[in-house]
Structures are given as C-alpha cells and as structure tokens.
Design an enzyme around this catalytic site. Structure first.
Site, short mmCIF file in Angstrom:
data_model
loop_
_atom_site.label_atom_id
_atom_site.label_comp_id
_atom_site.label_asym_id
_atom_site.label_seq_id
_atom_site.Cartn_x
_atom_site.Cartn_y
_atom_site.Cartn_z
N ASN A 141 0.82 -1.22 0.00
CA ASN A 141 0.00 0.00 0.00
C ASN A 141 0.85 1.27 0.00
O ASN A 141 0.34 2.35 0.32
CB ASN A 141 -0.95 0.01 1.20
CG ASN A 141 -0.20 0.00 2.53
OD1 ASN A 141 0.99 -0.27 2.59
ND2 ASN A 141 -0.92 0.29 3.61
N HIS A 159 3.71 7.71 0.91
CA HIS A 159 3.47 6.83 2.05
C HIS A 159 4.41 5.63 1.95
O HIS A 159 4.28 4.83 1.02
CB HIS A 159 2.01 6.35 2.06
CG HIS A 159 1.75 5.22 3.01
ND1 HIS A 159 1.04 4.09 2.66
CD2 HIS A 159 2.11 5.04 4.31
CE1 HIS A 159 0.97 3.26 3.68
NE2 HIS A 159 1.61 3.81 4.70
N ASN A 239 3.77 4.37 12.64
CA ASN A 239 4.22 3.12 13.26
C ASN A 239 5.41 3.47 14.15
O ASN A 239 6.57 3.37 13.73
CB ASN A 239 4.68 2.10 12.20
CG ASN A 239 3.54 1.42 11.48
OD1 ASN A 239 2.39 1.76 11.66
ND2 ASN A 239 3.86 0.44 10.66
N GLY A 271 -6.79 8.17 1.52
CA GLY A 271 -7.83 7.17 1.34
C GLY A 271 -7.25 6.02 0.52
O GLY A 271 -6.10 5.65 0.67
N MET A 273 -6.53 4.38 -3.50
CA MET A 273 -6.02 4.98 -4.74
C MET A 273 -7.11 5.73 -5.50
O MET A 273 -6.80 6.57 -6.36
CB MET A 273 -5.42 3.90 -5.65
CG MET A 273 -6.44 2.90 -6.16
SD MET A 273 -5.83 1.85 -7.50
CE MET A 273 -4.70 0.79 -6.65
N HIS A 297 -4.91 6.71 10.21
CA HIS A 297 -3.80 6.95 9.29
C HIS A 297 -4.22 6.72 7.85
O HIS A 297 -3.47 6.99 6.91
CB HIS A 297 -2.60 6.07 9.64
CG HIS A 297 -2.67 4.67 9.11
ND1 HIS A 297 -3.73 3.83 9.33
CD2 HIS A 297 -1.77 3.95 8.37
CE1 HIS A 297 -3.50 2.66 8.76
NE2 HIS A 297 -2.33 2.71 8.16
N GLY A 298 -5.44 6.18 7.66
CA GLY A 298 -5.95 5.91 6.31
C GLY A 298 -7.40 5.48 6.41
O GLY A 298 -8.06 5.68 7.44
N ALA A 299 -7.90 4.88 5.34
CA ALA A 299 -9.30 4.46 5.32
C ALA A 299 -9.51 3.12 6.01
O ALA A 299 -10.58 2.87 6.55
CB ALA A 299 -9.79 4.39 3.87
N GLY A 300 -8.51 2.26 6.00
CA GLY A 300 -8.61 0.96 6.65
C GLY A 300 -9.15 -0.11 5.72
O GLY A 300 -10.14 0.09 5.01
#
Length: 378
Positions: A141, A159, A239, A271, A273, A297-300
């Site tokens: 990712n 990222h 992290n 989010g 791509m 940290h993102g959408a999951g």
C-alpha cells in the site's frame, strides 16, 4: 474484557477488538485506543494505540518502523501541470524506485548514515542495505500520489517507511526479546530501562529518521520532475512509539497505523487509490484526550490482500479510476478502492477530535506493479 480503559471508534470485527484488549492487559499498559480504520495486525491491531508506563512494544511498533505519510503543497497549479501529465507519468517511475530493488542509478547519501544510533542500536551491519534502499518506495500500500486541493494547487503525497532496515531491526529485537511473529500472539514488550530496551529505542529512532529521510528524498525528486517548489509540508510517522505526557503521567504511546493528532498538529491521511485524501489537525477536548490524541492513518482495509484478489476484478478498479479521472501507474487488485473503507465514513467517527483543513483529490497514483510482493511487510 480487560480492566484497562479502552476507547473504540467505529465498528470492528470481534477479533480486532480482542487483539487490542490483549495488548492493553499486558505489561504496564494503562490505556488502549482503536481508531475507526482499525483491523487485525501483527499482535497489535492496525489503528490500535496502547500507552505503557514502563514498556515499549516491539510488536506494537511493528515491522515497518517509522512508516508514515508526507504531503507537500507545491507552488504549481493543476492547470500548469496537466499539459505535461503524460510525460510526468513516465518520468516518476524512472527516477523513483517502486517494488523490489532500485530502478534508478542515482547515488543516495544522507546525514542519517553518520548517526551514532547505528552503534547504539548495534545494527551497523545493516548500514550497507540502508544505503542501497534509501528513497525506495517498495510495494503493497505504499505510494506516491499527485493531488489537487480546493484551490487547484498541486500537492505531492507519499506513504512508505524504513524498508529493509526497519524490518530487519524489528525481526532482530523480536527474536532477542523472545517474541513471536503472527496475528494471534502476545506482543513482545521490553522494559524501557533494560539494556535491550535502550538498544531497541535507538534502533526505532534510527529507522524513524531513515524513513523520514527517504520520504523527503522522494518528494524532492518529484518536485524536480514537476518543476515546482515546496510551499509547506505535513509529515508524520504512524508506526512508532512516543514518550508523551497524558493525565499527569509520562507514558510510552505506541501507535500502529495511527496518526498523532495533538491540538493544532497537522496530519496527512490518505484514502484508497481512488478516493480523496485530507490534511487535518487535532483539536483540544476530552474526546481527544480519551483517544490519546490519536487519529486514523488511512481508510482501513475491509478485505485482505488475498481476499481482494479473489473478490474484485481489474475492470472494476479501472472503471472506478476512470470515473474520477485518475491515472494509475502500477497498482494491483489488492490495493483496489473496493478493498478499503470510504475515508469520509471513517473520519466521521473522529469528527469531534480533528478538523479537516484541506481535501486532496488524486489525479495521478504511482505504486509498484502487479505481482510485486514486498517482503518488508507492515
């Protein structure tokens, strides 16, 4: 159920909650948090935060130490970039390495290689690998994206983390601590004042500095390709373990896949791509304090990599991107937008603890290509 206080945002599988509860019931843990993008991780859930009085969690920080996001607002507008987009789509992969190895032959050096932390951590034998991989993005990712904001200003977003250096450090200290790899295992904890604990903290700081340097190196190359200059930057690890003061106590706050969001502190949250990203900032309040000043940290993920490749189809992914006028270079079904939650829905669960400053709409996404599996997993 653990007696340690736990704050949960969003809806999660019982196994994810149980994983956080196990972490919060070990060592000197005093509080746990599960953000709305959470899902199962190695020993501690992604999106999980655990605060300890005297321990550092090797498992909680994870294998990709210092993985994080960097977003840079440029002085270029989308109208200025659009006529050259086809060339940019070719040039970024030529100058920035994705997947395994390095595709560009540019020598990379940095002051991080002169750091005393290599010796303090006892990982000087990893320096050669670190030199070879600095500034490589990897796969999974990890990405380089080009966005436009509400004023049509172009942003660069990246990222990725500490690559093989972080993975090797995590593996080394996990073995020395007698910990185990896997999902359904207890986290490996180290006392902060032990010799191994001090060495691990040095290794963690080194890997974090290395990841920070790598992301900055990549952004500099993309700026040169765009012919643009940086106007502002937003840079966070997700992290990592930080020594912070909460409720009058100094604690080690271990965030795995969670972004620090103290009042006024900005974060870049991507989010999928095919979805918008945001620049946000933390706000003060009891709700923020309960979350240990942490956010998503993102959408999951809602589908594992293997499951995504079984359930989804390439033409679905490409139709999603065409509808939003997003050019994709690389990428595979395991990173399809369908494999993720929608970021707006995730952020709604944290609306009382963060403020959205900018919405960033992607128009170019660069990732490793099909079939490239990164051994330096998160």
């Amino acid at each position: 159920m653990t007696g340690t206080p736990i704050e949960i945002r969003g809806t999660h599988e019982p196994a994810t909650i149980a994983q956080l509860e196990r972490c919060a019931n070990l060592g000197s843990a005093v509080r746990g948090v599960l953000c709305a993008d959470g899902h199962l991780g190695y020993a501690q859930p992604v999106g999980g935060v655990v605060a300890y009085e005297e321990h550092i969690s090797i498992s909680g920080v994870g294998f990709d130490i210092g993985c994080g996001n960097l977003a840079v607002r440029t002085d270029a507008t989308y109208a200025e970039i659009a006529p050259r987009l086809r060339k940019i789509l070719r040039d970024v992969p030529r100058h920035v390495s994705f997947g395994l190895g390095r595709t560009n032959d540019e020598a990379v050096d940095h002051a991080v290689f002169d750091s005393p932390l290599w010796k303090e951590a006892g990982v000087e034998h990893l320096k050669r690998m670190g030199r070879e991989q600095l500034g490589t993005v990897g796969s999974g990712n990890h990405y380089v994206d080009l966005f436009r904001d509400e004023d049509e200003r172009v942003w660069i977003g990246v990222h990725f983390g500490s690559r093989g250096l972080g993975h090797r450090c995590a593996t080394l200290f996990l073995e020395k601590a007698g910990g185990r790899e896997g999902i359904d295992v207890e986290p490996a904890l180290l006392p902060q004042d032990s010799e191994l604990g001090r060495r691990y903290l040095a290794a963690m700081e080194l890997a974090g500095d290395y990841a920070h340097a790598g992301r900055e190196w990549v952004v500099e190359r993309v700026l040169a390709i765009l012919g643009a200059s940086a106007m502002e930057a937003v840079h966070n690890h997700h992290n990592y373990a930080w020594r912070e003061r909460h409720g009058g106590r100094d604690l080690w706050v271990v965030r795995k896949g969670a972004t620090p969001a103290f009042p006024g502190q900005r974060g870049f949250v991507g989010g999928s791509m095919g979805d918008d990203a945001v620049i946000l900032e933390g706000v003060e309040g009891a709700a923020s304090e309960a979350l240990l000043y942490s956010t998503v940290h993102g959408a999951g993920r809602i589908a594992s990599r293997r499951e995504a490749k079984r359930r989804f189809f390439r033409d679905e992914m490409e139709a999603w991107l065409r509808k939003r006028d997003i050019a994709l270079v690389g990428g595979d079904l395991d990173e399809s937008p369908m494999a993720y939650r929608r970021l707006d829905e995730v952020l709604a669960h944290h609306a009382d603890t963060v403020r959205i400053l900018h919405r960033l709409r992607p128009f170019a996404v660069f990732m490793a290509g099909r079939g490239q599996v990164d051994p330096y997993r998160d």
